[in-house]
Enzyme design. Sequence first.
Site, PDB file in Angstrom:
ATOM      1  N   ARG A 195       0.781  -1.246  -0.082  1.00 52.53           N
ATOM      2  CA  ARG A 195       0.030   0.166   0.022  1.00 52.53           C
ATOM      3  C   ARG A 195       0.733   1.319  -0.196  1.00 52.53           C
ATOM      4  O   ARG A 195       1.686   1.375   1.038  1.00 52.53           O
ATOM      5  CB  ARG A 195      -0.990   0.100   1.448  1.00 52.53           C
ATOM      6  N   ASP A 206      -2.947   4.559  -2.782  1.00 51.18           N
ATOM      7  CA  ASP A 206      -4.177   5.044  -2.276  1.00 51.18           C
ATOM      8  C   ASP A 206      -4.876   6.049  -2.911  1.00 51.18           C
ATOM      9  O   ASP A 206      -5.999   6.702  -2.773  1.00 51.18           O
ATOM     10  CB  ASP A 206      -3.631   5.786  -0.857  1.00 51.18           C
ATOM     11  N   GLY A 223     -12.325   6.377   9.854  1.00 44.47           N
ATOM     12  CA  GLY A 223     -11.428   5.499  10.991  1.00 44.47           C
ATOM     13  C   GLY A 223     -10.591   6.307  11.695  1.00 44.47           C
ATOM     14  O   GLY A 223     -11.018   7.291  12.185  1.00 44.47           O
ATOM     15  N   GLY A 257     -13.279   1.735  11.348  1.00 45.03           N
ATOM     16  CA  GLY A 257     -13.603   1.516  12.766  1.00 45.03           C
ATOM     17  C   GLY A 257     -14.876   2.137  13.464  1.00 45.03           C
ATOM     18  O   GLY A 257     -15.671   1.399  13.850  1.00 45.03           O
ATOM     19  N   GLY A 289     -17.192   4.014  11.431  1.00 48.06           N
ATOM     20  CA  GLY A 289     -18.462   3.973  10.580  1.00 48.06           C
ATOM     21  C   GLY A 289     -19.195   2.273  10.817  1.00 48.06           C
ATOM     22  O   GLY A 289     -20.306   2.215  10.463  1.00 48.06           O
ATOM     23  N   GLU A 290     -18.100   1.417  11.006  1.00 47.49           N
ATOM     24  CA  GLU A 290     -18.638   0.118  10.961  1.00 47.49           C
ATOM     25  C   GLU A 290     -19.289  -0.142  12.332  1.00 47.49           C
ATOM     26  O   GLU A 290     -20.155  -1.070  12.445  1.00 47.49           O
ATOM     27  CB  GLU A 290     -17.460  -0.980  10.691  1.00 47.49           C
ATOM     28  N   ASN A 291     -18.756   0.448  13.405  1.00 42.04           N
ATOM     29  CA  ASN A 291     -19.156   0.175  14.864  1.00 42.04           C
ATOM     30  C   ASN A 291     -20.173   1.290  15.543  1.00 42.04           C
ATOM     31  O   ASN A 291     -20.559   0.697  16.380  1.00 42.04           O
ATOM     32  CB  ASN A 291     -17.692  -0.096  15.756  1.00 42.04           C
TER      33      ASN A 291
END
Length: 377
Positions: free
Chosen positions: A70, A127, A189, A309, A311-313
Amino acid sequence: MVDGIADRIGENGSSIKHTLLSAESKDQTTVIKEPLPDHQSGLSKIADLLFDKELGILKSSSEILAVGHRVVHGGEKFSSPVVVDKGVLEDLYKISHLAPLHNPANLKGIEVASQVFPDAKQIAVFDTAFHQTMPDYVFHYAIPETYYKDDGLRVYGFHGTSHQFVSKAAANYCDIPTEKFNAISIHLGNGCSMSAIKGGKSIDTTMGLTPLGGLIMGTRSGDIDPSLILLLGKNHNMTFDEVDTLLNKESGLKGLTGSNDFRDVISKYEKKDAAAILAVEMYVYRIRKYIGAYAVVLGHLDAIIFTAGVGENSALIREKVCEGLEIIHTELDNEKNKNKAPGIKELQSLKSKVKILVVPTNEELEIAEQVSGLLIA
Ligand code: ADP
């Protein structure tokens, strides 16, 4: 087969986390604490584990055909993955000034990986690449043209690997061909950014020349009036380096609340801490402002995607972000929003014309897929 990370390289408390993923091993994770003074020692230790006879993952380094890296900044030159040779390395060193915190470490990783895996191709996945489809009226800054032509000063955008991965996964989930899929992708995140995706391609994004622009992040300010930098210099005698540190490392949630970790901010918010309440309101408002902007530039919207992190949780943040989105025919179902099941989740109400999705990001998998795509091509 195996998943892991070398953490805190060059700092106290460095460690290697190593998880065997094969069916028989049932997700065995070991954390090996040991000094990792530099990237070479980190990657060599990872290689030792990969070739460990008892663990039996790989027999020799020749089993690895390619290593995907990356690389944060690919400038304008790189809009797709590339096999790194001497010429590419030279090009990458030339654009290192555009990402001085990231690209030198990425290049070091490539150098070390070519020593550890001498038979493998080193492939860089950028990226910035996914955002190279932005139109010129989006990526130019309104400053004299010479700074773009001579120095490459323009909007590049970042988190492209993540936005690309989640938007492809979302299109697939919605059963819409990627080239017809319109979405707003929200990556929250430690770093945070959004992308307006039209027909599967990025047409705008919140980060700019560097990952400092746009949304409020863990330690980064996001958008500010550029005059702030001049006034900090004039009124506080700060040097450019000091302002750089202030905006990149001491601002955002950390500057507002003292903590850059969103879980701490939420727990202070729940205890009605005034600074945390202000920070959360600011954080959410900035996202909502860009949702409005991107809904207009996209015209038609299939989905809003939350990832990474926070957004998902964080059901709280998703709920606050989605308040009052009826104007763009989007409505959250508060019960579905509380669903903690893993994988892709659909959170919109029955009335909503736009899907609201949580799509777990997987940048490593996206990099691996792009690498194998290049090897096959
Ligand atoms: P990175 O950008 O470093 O890849 P991540 O995607 O891992 O970061 O996200 C890190 C952020 O996610 C941190 O601010 C962390 O507090 C936040 N986070 C992780 N889990 C939760 C949770 N359950 N609720 C709220 N925030 C969370």
